[in-house]
Scaffold this active site. Sequence first.
Site, PDB file in Angstrom:
ATOM      1  N   LYS A   1       0.871  -1.183   0.000  1.00  0.00           N
ATOM      2  CA  LYS A   1       0.000   0.000   0.000  1.00  0.00           C
ATOM      3  C   LYS A   1       0.907   1.232   0.000  1.00  0.00           C
ATOM      4  O   LYS A   1       1.455   1.615   1.026  1.00  0.00           O
ATOM      5  CB  LYS A   1      -0.883  -0.022   1.253  1.00  0.00           C
ATOM      6  CG  LYS A   1      -2.230   0.665   1.115  1.00  0.00           C
ATOM      7  CD  LYS A   1      -2.185   2.131   0.762  1.00  0.00           C
ATOM      8  CE  LYS A   1      -1.935   3.023   1.967  1.00  0.00           C
ATOM      9  NZ  LYS A   1      -1.726   4.444   1.553  1.00  0.00           N
TER      10      LYS A   1
ATOM     11  N   GLU B   1       9.628   1.518  10.814  1.00  0.00           N
ATOM     12  CA  GLU B   1      10.646   2.563  10.616  1.00  0.00           C
ATOM     13  C   GLU B   1       9.915   3.890  10.681  1.00  0.00           C
ATOM     14  O   GLU B   1       9.163   4.229   9.764  1.00  0.00           O
ATOM     15  CB  GLU B   1      11.355   2.386   9.274  1.00  0.00           C
ATOM     16  CG  GLU B   1      12.308   1.204   9.288  1.00  0.00           C
ATOM     17  CD  GLU B   1      13.011   1.000   7.969  1.00  0.00           C
ATOM     18  OE1 GLU B   1      13.501  -0.111   7.747  1.00  0.00           O
ATOM     19  OE2 GLU B   1      13.063   1.949   7.159  1.00  0.00           O
TER      20      GLU B   1
ATOM     21  N   CYS C   1      13.966  10.655   6.809  1.00  0.00           N
ATOM     22  CA  CYS C   1      13.886  10.225   8.219  1.00  0.00           C
ATOM     23  C   CYS C   1      15.224  10.359   8.910  1.00  0.00           C
ATOM     24  O   CYS C   1      15.294  10.625  10.105  1.00  0.00           O
ATOM     25  CB  CYS C   1      13.375   8.799   8.295  1.00  0.00           C
ATOM     26  SG  CYS C   1      14.405   7.659   7.374  1.00  0.00           S
TER      27      CYS C   1
ATOM     28  N   GLU D   1       9.357  16.619  14.759  1.00  0.00           N
ATOM     29  CA  GLU D   1       9.860  16.333  13.414  1.00  0.00           C
ATOM     30  C   GLU D   1       9.170  17.267  12.420  1.00  0.00           C
ATOM     31  O   GLU D   1       7.966  17.186  12.234  1.00  0.00           O
ATOM     32  CB  GLU D   1       9.577  14.871  13.045  1.00  0.00           C
ATOM     33  CG  GLU D   1      10.216  14.480  11.741  1.00  0.00           C
ATOM     34  CD  GLU D   1       9.852  13.061  11.302  1.00  0.00           C
ATOM     35  OE1 GLU D   1       8.675  12.682  11.370  1.00  0.00           O
ATOM     36  OE2 GLU D   1      10.777  12.342  10.863  1.00  0.00           O
TER      37      GLU D   1
HETATM   38  P1  NAD Z   1       2.289   8.454   7.405  1.00  0.00           P
HETATM   39  O1  NAD Z   1       2.455   7.678   8.664  1.00  0.00           O
HETATM   40  O2  NAD Z   1       1.299   9.551   7.380  1.00  0.00           O
HETATM   41  O3  NAD Z   1       1.885   7.495   6.201  1.00  0.00           O
HETATM   42  C1  NAD Z   1       2.678   6.382   5.827  1.00  0.00           C
HETATM   43  C2  NAD Z   1       1.791   5.338   5.177  1.00  0.00           C
HETATM   44  O4  NAD Z   1       0.875   4.839   6.143  1.00  0.00           O
HETATM   45  C3  NAD Z   1       0.948   5.868   4.020  1.00  0.00           C
HETATM   46  O5  NAD Z   1       0.937   4.897   2.997  1.00  0.00           O
HETATM   47  C4  NAD Z   1      -0.423   6.021   4.654  1.00  0.00           C
HETATM   48  O6  NAD Z   1      -1.477   5.931   3.739  1.00  0.00           O
HETATM   49  C5  NAD Z   1      -0.435   4.851   5.602  1.00  0.00           C
HETATM   50  N1  NAD Z   1      -1.393   4.943   6.722  1.00  0.00           N
HETATM   51  C6  NAD Z   1      -1.864   6.071   7.320  1.00  0.00           C
HETATM   52  N2  NAD Z   1      -2.725   5.736   8.311  1.00  0.00           N
HETATM   53  C7  NAD Z   1      -2.796   4.378   8.341  1.00  0.00           C
HETATM   54  C8  NAD Z   1      -3.500   3.433   9.145  1.00  0.00           C
HETATM   55  N3  NAD Z   1      -4.317   3.815  10.124  1.00  0.00           N
HETATM   56  N4  NAD Z   1      -3.321   2.120   8.901  1.00  0.00           N
HETATM   57  C9  NAD Z   1      -2.484   1.704   7.929  1.00  0.00           C
HETATM   58  N5  NAD Z   1      -1.802   2.550   7.113  1.00  0.00           N
HETATM   59  C10 NAD Z   1      -1.951   3.872   7.326  1.00  0.00           C
HETATM   60  O7  NAD Z   1       3.750   8.973   7.023  1.00  0.00           O
HETATM   61  P2  NAD Z   1       4.143   9.955   5.828  1.00  0.00           P
HETATM   62  O8  NAD Z   1       3.722  11.334   6.193  1.00  0.00           O
HETATM   63  O9  NAD Z   1       3.687   9.351   4.535  1.00  0.00           O
HETATM   64  O10 NAD Z   1       5.744   9.834   5.839  1.00  0.00           O
HETATM   65  C11 NAD Z   1       6.589  10.642   6.596  1.00  0.00           C
HETATM   66  C12 NAD Z   1       7.049   9.926   7.858  1.00  0.00           C
HETATM   67  O11 NAD Z   1       7.762   8.738   7.523  1.00  0.00           O
HETATM   68  C13 NAD Z   1       8.024  10.739   8.689  1.00  0.00           C
HETATM   69  O12 NAD Z   1       7.660  10.670  10.048  1.00  0.00           O
HETATM   70  C14 NAD Z   1       9.360  10.035   8.461  1.00  0.00           C
HETATM   71  O13 NAD Z   1      10.312  10.206   9.484  1.00  0.00           O
HETATM   72  C15 NAD Z   1       8.926   8.631   8.324  1.00  0.00           C
HETATM   73  N6  NAD Z   1       9.972   7.841   7.667  1.00  0.00           N
HETATM   74  C16 NAD Z   1      10.739   7.014   8.429  1.00  0.00           C
HETATM   75  C17 NAD Z   1      11.766   6.270   7.849  1.00  0.00           C
HETATM   76  C18 NAD Z   1      12.662   5.397   8.680  1.00  0.00           C
HETATM   77  O14 NAD Z   1      13.429   4.627   8.108  1.00  0.00           O
HETATM   78  N7  NAD Z   1      12.620   5.460  10.001  1.00  0.00           N
HETATM   79  C19 NAD Z   1      11.990   6.367   6.474  1.00  0.00           C
HETATM   80  C20 NAD Z   1      11.187   7.227   5.728  1.00  0.00           C
HETATM   81  C21 NAD Z   1      10.174   7.957   6.342  1.00  0.00           C
END
Ligand code: NAD
Length: 506
Positions: free
Chosen positions: A192, A267, A301, A400
């Site tokens: 997804k 992550e 991240c 963040e």
């Molecule tokens: P997000 O958590 O808003 O969304 C990530 C994914 O989760 C999307 O595909 C979204 O549709 C899905 N999602 C949202 N709610 C959900 C639910 N209730 N159930 C299942 N899936 C759901 O994150 P974002 O804004 O897309 O990405 C940015 C974040 O990602 C930042 O916090 C960043 O630090 C983190 N990130 C972490 C790493 C790492 O390796 N630690 C790497 C890249 C990004």
Amino acid sequence: MATPLDDNLKAANTLLARFRNAPLPHWINGAPHAGHSALTFDNLTPIDNSLIGTVAAGNAEDVDLACRAAQAAFPAWRDMPGDARKALLHKVADAIEARARDIALVESYDCGQALRFMSKAAVRGAENFRFFADRAPGARDGQSLPADEHINYSLRQPIGPVGVITPWNTPFMLSTWKIAPALAAGCTVVHKPAEWSPLSAMLLAEIAHEAGLPPGVWNVVQGLGEDAGKPLTEHPAIKAVAFVGESITGSHIMRQGAATLKRVHFELGGKNPVIVFDDADLERALDAVVFMIYSLNGERCTSSSRLLVQASIAPAFIEKLQARIARLKVGHPLDPATEIGPLVHRRHYDKVCSYFDIAREDGARIAAGGKRAAVNDSGNYVEPTLFVDASNRMRIAQEEIFGPVLTAITFKDEAEALALANDIPYGLTAYVWTGDVGRSHRLARALDAGMVWVNSENNRHLPTPFGGMKASGIGRDGGDYSFEFYMETKNVCVALGSHAIPKLGA
Ligand code: NAD
């Protein structure tokens, strides 16, 4: 005469034509699937917020179809000899390499990351496939653990169909980082992708299909987190969920997956410190500080978004930093000269910009940027920003921001640097710049971070463990760590002879 930007735009528009003409479908059981509802959502480019096209808004029925496809494909994929899986995954890598430019152009246009970085990210996607392809034949290997009267050996087997949920920053590369080890382990996948960057997931699934991956082994359901992500985390056929995204979403997913006892790998977010001591090679430290917050739009991240700089060198270091920031090139992401592109979505742009006022209210000073960048009137461009006179208790130091925004804080000595670095809910990475070898090891030991780089920017070596502590994650990726997540470890114990078995009722 056409500029490189003109050429790239022309090439991108040719590639994007198919996404403009019809809603982007899901990819289920080896074929495009329009979805059970006719609902779609709009996909805008952050370049000017114009419509690229619409995307099928997946729901629980679509997720169920994809999960059942992954379940049906699992036994044959699991039982395929490791060498055959290795060969297939190398073919996927070949095909990614062959289309790396297309992928980079589409990705830049879709999520606003500068082409200079997305070109590398596409190639890294292929490297991820090659790395795990080579390990596929040995993924099941275990340990020999002999006892006096028994021989024990362990082996690993793939856990089953898995869900992969990814964010919008570098979506292509991140997806391969999860999907390649899952497939190498023998798992089937339902992916997804993030709703703000849906395009490259489709390219990737198509590429894999054309490379010969059997139907159902890799499925993609597009859609919003609540409507498509949530049912994926709840589906009984899915044995584990690999998630990359925000910390708060991670806790939702843990709750959602509780009823079906999902194994989870998270992550999550970061607010990573880069600590610069006065005995460091300050020119190299400066390069790394600039690179690790202003590359990838700061939507990264592992970005070092908190600069902890020793008070004795702070004024001179900040001055040099300001000079570098002033020369950063914000612009169209498809322009090869661009260093910072537009932020992925208007909502994210608004969030990042809201911290300019928060910084002022908190009493920090904006030493660079702090406003919209004048590239055009309609895109999500912000100036690279530096906050100074900050303290670690301010929101700009604790939250963040996930944009090209750096918060600088000064410290007196090693003890204070360590205390500041660890005074944060997150624990993904830390970067240390010092000429003192003993200090670098002391700090590496004491820092609350899953990954510590000393006198280096984020430099990845695929066998090493990647992941975070505290609110930054659960589990590690890379090398064998990935297989630990996607596989079950089984122990087999065989008696060597006639050892004494306890006799009851004898
Ligand atoms: P997000 O958590 O808003 O969304 C990530 C994914 O989760 C999307 O595909 C979204 O549709 C899905 N999602 C949202 N709610 C959900 C639910 N209730 N159930 C299942 N899936 C759901 O994150 P974002 O804004 O897309 O990405 C940015 C974040 O990602 C930042 O916090 C960043 O630090 C983190 N990130 C972490 C790493 C790492 O390796 N630690 C790497 C890249 C990004």
